[in-house]
Design a protein around this motif. Structure first.
Motif, short mmCIF file in Angstrom:
data_model
loop_
_atom_site.label_atom_id
_atom_site.label_comp_id
_atom_site.label_asym_id
_atom_site.label_seq_id
_atom_site.Cartn_x
_atom_site.Cartn_y
_atom_site.Cartn_z
N UNK A 616 0.85 -1.19 0.00
CA UNK A 616 0.00 0.00 0.00
C UNK A 616 0.89 1.24 0.00
N UNK A 617 0.66 2.08 -0.98
CA UNK A 617 1.47 3.29 -1.06
C UNK A 617 0.75 4.45 -0.38
N UNK A 618 1.48 5.15 0.46
CA UNK A 618 0.91 6.30 1.15
C UNK A 618 0.74 7.46 0.15
N UNK A 619 0.01 8.45 0.60
CA UNK A 619 -0.39 9.57 -0.28
C UNK A 619 0.78 10.09 -1.12
N UNK A 620 0.52 10.21 -2.44
CA UNK A 620 1.60 10.55 -3.36
C UNK A 620 1.44 11.86 -4.11
N UNK A 621 0.27 12.18 -4.69
CA UNK A 621 0.24 13.32 -5.60
C UNK A 621 0.29 14.67 -4.89
N UNK A 622 0.62 15.69 -5.63
CA UNK A 622 0.61 17.04 -5.06
C UNK A 622 -0.81 17.37 -4.58
N UNK A 623 -0.89 18.12 -3.50
CA UNK A 623 -2.19 18.39 -2.90
C UNK A 623 -3.13 19.17 -3.81
N UNK A 624 -2.55 19.96 -4.70
CA UNK A 624 -3.41 20.81 -5.53
C UNK A 624 -4.38 19.97 -6.37
N UNK A 625 -4.01 18.69 -6.61
CA UNK A 625 -4.92 17.83 -7.39
C UNK A 625 -6.26 17.64 -6.70
N UNK A 626 -6.27 17.87 -5.38
CA UNK A 626 -7.51 17.65 -4.64
C UNK A 626 -8.30 18.95 -4.42
N UNK A 627 -7.69 20.06 -4.76
CA UNK A 627 -8.34 21.34 -4.44
C UNK A 627 -9.55 21.61 -5.32
N UNK A 628 -10.50 22.38 -4.79
CA UNK A 628 -11.67 22.71 -5.61
C UNK A 628 -11.27 23.55 -6.81
N UNK A 629 -11.94 23.31 -7.92
CA UNK A 629 -11.59 24.02 -9.15
C UNK A 629 -12.65 25.07 -9.47
N UNK A 700 -2.66 -10.75 7.20
CA UNK A 700 -1.91 -10.09 6.15
C UNK A 700 -0.69 -9.41 6.74
N UNK A 701 0.38 -9.42 5.99
CA UNK A 701 1.56 -8.66 6.40
C UNK A 701 1.59 -7.40 5.54
N UNK A 702 1.02 -6.32 6.04
CA UNK A 702 0.95 -5.13 5.18
C UNK A 702 2.34 -4.62 4.84
N UNK A 703 2.48 -4.26 3.56
CA UNK A 703 3.73 -3.64 3.12
C UNK A 703 3.41 -2.18 2.86
N UNK A 704 3.98 -1.32 3.72
CA UNK A 704 3.67 0.10 3.63
C UNK A 704 4.76 0.77 2.82
N UNK A 705 4.32 1.45 1.75
CA UNK A 705 5.33 1.97 0.81
C UNK A 705 5.30 3.50 0.79
N UNK A 742 8.64 0.03 3.31
CA UNK A 742 9.60 0.12 2.21
C UNK A 742 9.39 1.38 1.43
N UNK A 743 10.03 1.45 0.26
CA UNK A 743 9.90 2.68 -0.52
C UNK A 743 9.91 2.42 -2.01
N UNK A 744 9.45 3.41 -2.73
CA UNK A 744 9.54 3.41 -4.19
C UNK A 744 10.96 3.79 -4.56
N UNK A 745 11.38 3.32 -5.75
CA UNK A 745 12.61 3.82 -6.34
C UNK A 745 12.18 4.57 -7.58
N UNK A 746 12.06 5.86 -7.45
CA UNK A 746 11.56 6.65 -8.58
C UNK A 746 12.29 7.98 -8.73
N UNK A 747 13.16 8.26 -7.76
CA UNK A 747 14.00 9.46 -7.86
C UNK A 747 15.39 8.95 -8.22
N UNK A 748 16.01 9.48 -9.27
CA UNK A 748 17.34 8.96 -9.64
C UNK A 748 18.30 8.91 -8.45
N UNK A 763 11.73 -3.15 1.80
CA UNK A 763 11.52 -3.60 0.41
C UNK A 763 11.54 -2.38 -0.51
N UNK A 764 11.63 -2.68 -1.81
CA UNK A 764 11.66 -1.60 -2.80
C UNK A 764 10.71 -1.91 -3.95
N UNK A 765 10.24 -0.85 -4.61
CA UNK A 765 9.49 -1.05 -5.85
C UNK A 765 9.81 0.12 -6.79
#
Ligand code: ADP
Ligand code: MG
Ligand code: MG
Length: 871
Positions: A616-629, A700-705, A742-748, A763-765
């Protein structure tokens, strides 16, 4: 050096497809098996390449070899080439390594001329037959060798018949064909300014040259491009003694598959025509009879054919597509090859062959192309809409599927309309290889003539395009560009819907749903899983997607994106309240509400997964995506939070970022506001405990990413906070469960320092989407604007967001994998970007040593298959 440009059928074998072409190699194999194959020989692909290279000249050596082999045929058949009594006649047939249906040309009855035709009459006592053969030769030779438009001949035949008031060719008498031969010779002279060559060897040489040339004709080139067949292969030429299917009513010609090429059903499936020659069946000029009727007409021949076809199938260990001819009650086999089939048929045949003990499961897996999985799930019309649909006509269900689009009567028009963005359906009397470019762009293909093995049917099945063939009730007027059935006439551009599974054509546009053949897919996927060395998980979070993923073979969830859970109407309001909160207290109220939503979702996930892994990946996108338009949303939120719209707007302003994708997102949000991630992990752990309490099988063994980690420090700081939050849950509930962080590998930078991060990550993904974006510096959201230009200018071979960039991104990934393995070989490394579902990329990812890939549910079976095929 002994030049060997020509090989007798008795000297070759099925393994020699490179040299003899597919047709030649199989003719040789059947000869070796002592099957009734008319005698002959193959001029090799090397001879073809040599000829094309030497700028179109038949070498003296080749010429000599051809003559020697003809002489050898003369000895065996006791007939002579060009003899005035009982002449040897041959067919000249092209055939390259890969079958290219109808792409290249065949000439029958070669060796006939004004004198040998008399010989043939004397031998057979059948002038009608002999002149029919001769006029066919003139027609085919004229077309293939001299490029005379086929219609020139057809027109004269039609004209002649109408003059005589004949309805069909059957009424043509010997004198009629004889007269027509004279007419055809005139056409020949008129167009080529030369008489039709009377010397059989000259005919033969010209025909061989024409076959060599046809390797480079436009339709052959188009077909090769389409199917990734290299231009460098060349074609072989097969010269074979003629047998005659047009020799009265105990003669005929046909094509049959050993199993149904559309459905895979076991049992012979095909068509034949009595008193007909060669291409009459596939050309769709007369509509053939189903093979089962041969049983009544020529029972012995039918039985023999059954025996031989099952022998061929077990010899080749695959479904065969067989061409045969019956001459006066005697059966001859003229071709066999692995039958082209729909995806459904491919799956079914593979499963049957395994069940019959003919092939192993491993072999079955190798035979299924991952792209077939997509085709397997063919679309079907929505049943509700079909009830009121207006049937226009019905025909043969030649290739399954459902489609709608606007009708066009020529390939050219279809292509143009499609280039303008229209969905098109090609409708023709019958199709021929010239139509290929129009067929490629069509949603469906409809023909008014021809059977299940007609050109249209074969090509459509190969492409996985829906097709209805032989709709005899439609009168297709290609000149006026209209189609009439009963009292309805449709014009170019009008919309129809085509059901290739039932053979029905409807007026108007009927919506369709994607089809499903889960059962077949499941069997193959299960076998493939046994062979797959790395795992396949799903990117999924909604209950529907999770169920689909599990059904399609996912081992678990490799990526559950928690932000997707915040987009519901009720939830987004709480999310917005949280974002806009300016002090801790105001933050906690919406956070606690969000926690309840999350827990609800996590409980469902864990229950569905029954202990299968779940990242399960914790909150990822920039907050502005959730703001009212919109104003409306802002007013609504203002009311909910007892503030003024102006205040809300001000806060939105404050949150504005120049570069949100590189800004305040992912773990950076948690560095400034740790409460969000703390709430999320608490929700995850509490849910896991609750689900396990209800049913211990669901432990379940939750994997928090954590997304977007770039340094060890960042990871360590966050990890400590999360561990504390989890400990609180344990203290409160009095229960403990294992978990991983664990964490994502997405930043060089994370890839380059993976060894250090590994000290604090379980762990990594790889997040290949962001990693590609950041490695290339290509914005994911904007790259569509320029990647095309890069490809056109050959600066980029392919879109790196679709297929992994092995050279750049791949190198970074390799560095990370090596560093992590160096620190601890047992740490699990996955991939959860878009390329995780792409067969081509999977091969690479497997090579660099990841433990699993994760992709969207529908891509799972193809991914498992790809991995299994790689071993
Ligand atoms: P294609 O590759 O287009 O199928 P083929 O070379 O197989 O072309 O020949 C076209 C047709 O001519 C087929 O129906 C085939 O059975 C028939 N044919 C080819 N050679 C002979 C022959 N020697 N005697 C009778 N029919 C033949
Ligand atoms: Mg053939
Ligand atoms: Mg990402």
């Amino acid at each position: 050096m002994l030049v060997k440009y020509v090989i007798d059928f008795s000297k070759g074998s099925k393994e020699q497809k490179d040299l003899l072409g597919g047709k030649g190699a199989n003719l040789a194999e059947m000869t070796k098996l002592k099957l009734p194959v008319p005698t002959g020989f193959t001029i090799t692909t090397e001879a073809c390449l040599d000829y094309l290279e030497k700028k179109d000249e038949i070498s003296a050596e080749l010429d000599t070899e051809i003559r020697q082999h003809i002489e050898s045929m003369e000895r065996r058949t006791k007939k002579r080439f060009g003899a005035t009594s009982d002449p040897l006649l041959v067919s000249v047939r092209s055939g390259s390594k890969f079958s290219m249906p109808g792409m290249m040309d065949t000439i029958l009855n070669l060796g006939l001329n004004d004198e040998t035709v008399i010989g043939l009459i004397q031998k057979t006592d059948d002038a009608r037959f002999a002149y029919d053969c001769y006029r066919r030769l003139l027609q085919m030779f004229g077309d293939v060798v001299c490029g005379i438009d086929k219609n020139r001949f057809e027109e004269q035949l039609d004209f002649y018949k109408s003059k005589k008031k004949y309805c069909s060719d059957i009424e043509m008498q010997a004198e009629d064909w004889q007269e027509l031969v004279a007419v055809y010779k005139d056409i020949f002279l008129e167009v080529t300014h030369r008489p039709f060559p009377q010397d059989p060897y000259e005919q033969l040489t010209l025909a061989v040259e024409a076959v060599f040339h046809s390797w480079n004709n436009r339709r052959a080139i188009t077909y090769r491009r389409l199917h990734d067949i290299p231009d460098s292969l060349g074609t072989a030429v097969n010269i074979q003694e003629m047998v005659f299917g047009n020799f009265g009513t105990a003669s005929g010609t046909g094509v049959a598959f050993t199993r149904n090429p559309a459905t895979g059903e076991k049992g012979i499936f095909g068509e034949f025509l009595l008193n007909a020659q060669g291409e009459d069946v596939v050309a769709g000029i007369r509509t053939p009879q189903p093979i089962s009727e041969l049983k009544l007409l020529l029972p012995q021949v039918y039985q023999e054919f059954l025996t031989l076809s099952s022998l061929l199938e077990s010899h080749y260990r695959d479904m065969q597509d067989i061409e045969f001819t019956i001459e006066n009650g005697k059966l001859y086999l003229l071709q066999t090859r692995d039958g082209k089939r729909t995806a459904k048929s491919a799956f079914k045949v593979c499963i049957q062959l395994v069940e019959e003990g003919i092939i192993s499961k491993k072999e079955a897996i190798q035979r299924i192309n991952p792209t077939m999985v997509t085709q397997l799930l063919h679309p079907v019309f929505e049943p509700d809409h079909l009830k009121n649909a207006q049937v226009f006509a019905t025909g043969l269900p030649a290739s399954p599927g459902a489609a709608n689009g606007n009708i066009y009567f020529t390939a050219e028009r279809a292509k143009k309309a499609s280039e303008q963005g229209e969905k098109v359906i090609l409708i023709r009397q019958e199709t021929s290889p010239e139509d290929i470019e129009g067929m490629v762009v069509s949603e469906a293909i409809v023909t008014s003539r021809g059977g299940m093995t007609s050109h249209a049917a074969v090509v459509a099945r190969g492409m996985g395009v829906c097709c209805v063939a032989g709709c005899e009730e439609i009168y297709v007027d290609e000149f006026l560009e209209q189609a009439t059935a009963g009292n309805v006439t449709l014009h170019q551009g009008e919309t129809i819907s085509v059901d290739g599974t039932t053979g029905t054509i409807y007026r108007g546009s009927i919506p369709y749903v994607e089809g499903d053949e889960w059962q077949l897919l499941e069997t193959i996927t299960d076998w493939a899983k046994e062979e797959a060395s790395i795992g396949v998980k799903a990117n999924a979070e909604t209950p529907a997607d999770i169920k689909t993923a599990l059904k399609l073979g996912a081992q678990g969830i490799g990526l559950a994106r928690t932000e997707h859970m915040f987009f519901g109407e009720e939830r987004i309001v709480e999310m917005r309240k949280m974002i806009l909160a300016q002090h801790e207290e105001a933050l906690m109220i919406p956070l606690n509400k969000l926690k309840e939503f999350q827990k609800e979702d996590f409980r469902t996930m864990f229950t569905l997964l029954k202990g299968k892994p779940c990242t399960i990946r914790l909150l990822d996108p920039p907050l502005h995506e959730f703001l009212p338009q919109t104003e409306e949303e802002i007013t609504h939120l203002a009311k909910e939070t007892q503030r003024t719209p102006a205040e809300i707007k001000y806060r939105i302003e404050e949150l504005h970022e120049q570069n949100p994708m590189l800004g305040h997102r992912g773990c950076r949000l948690a560095v400034t506001t740790p409460q969000i991630y703390e709430m999320q992990v608490a929700a995850i752990i509490e849910s896991a405990i609750e689900v396990a309490q209800k049913d211990t099988a669901n432990t379940n063994v939750p994997e928090i990413m954590i997304p977007l980690i770039g340094s060890q420090e960042e990871m360590q700081w966050l990890r400590e906070r999360l561990v504390q939050s989890i400990q609180k849950v344990f203290d409160n509930t009095g229960q403990e469960i294992p978990y991983k962080i664990g964490t994502m590998l997405e930043i060089p930078r994370a890839c380059l320092t993976a060894e250090k991060i590994a000290e604090v990550a379980d762990f990594f993904s790889f997040g290949t989407n962001d990693l590609t974006q950041l490695t290339y510096g290509f914005s994911r959201d904007d790259s569509g604007k320029f990647i095309g230009a890069y490809q056109d200018k050959k600066l980029l071979k392919e879109d790196p967001f679709q297929h992994i960039d092995e050279e750049g991104v791949g190198t970074l990934m390799k560095i990370a994998v090596d560093q992590i393995r160096n620190f601890d070989p047992s740490i699990k490394i996955g991939v959860c970007g878009e390329v995780g579902g792409d067969p081509q990329s999977i091969r690479f990812l497997k090579k660099i040593g990841v433990d699993y890939i994760s992709c969207s549910p529908y891509r799972i079976p193809a991914a498992i298959l790809t991995i299994a095929q790689e071993g």
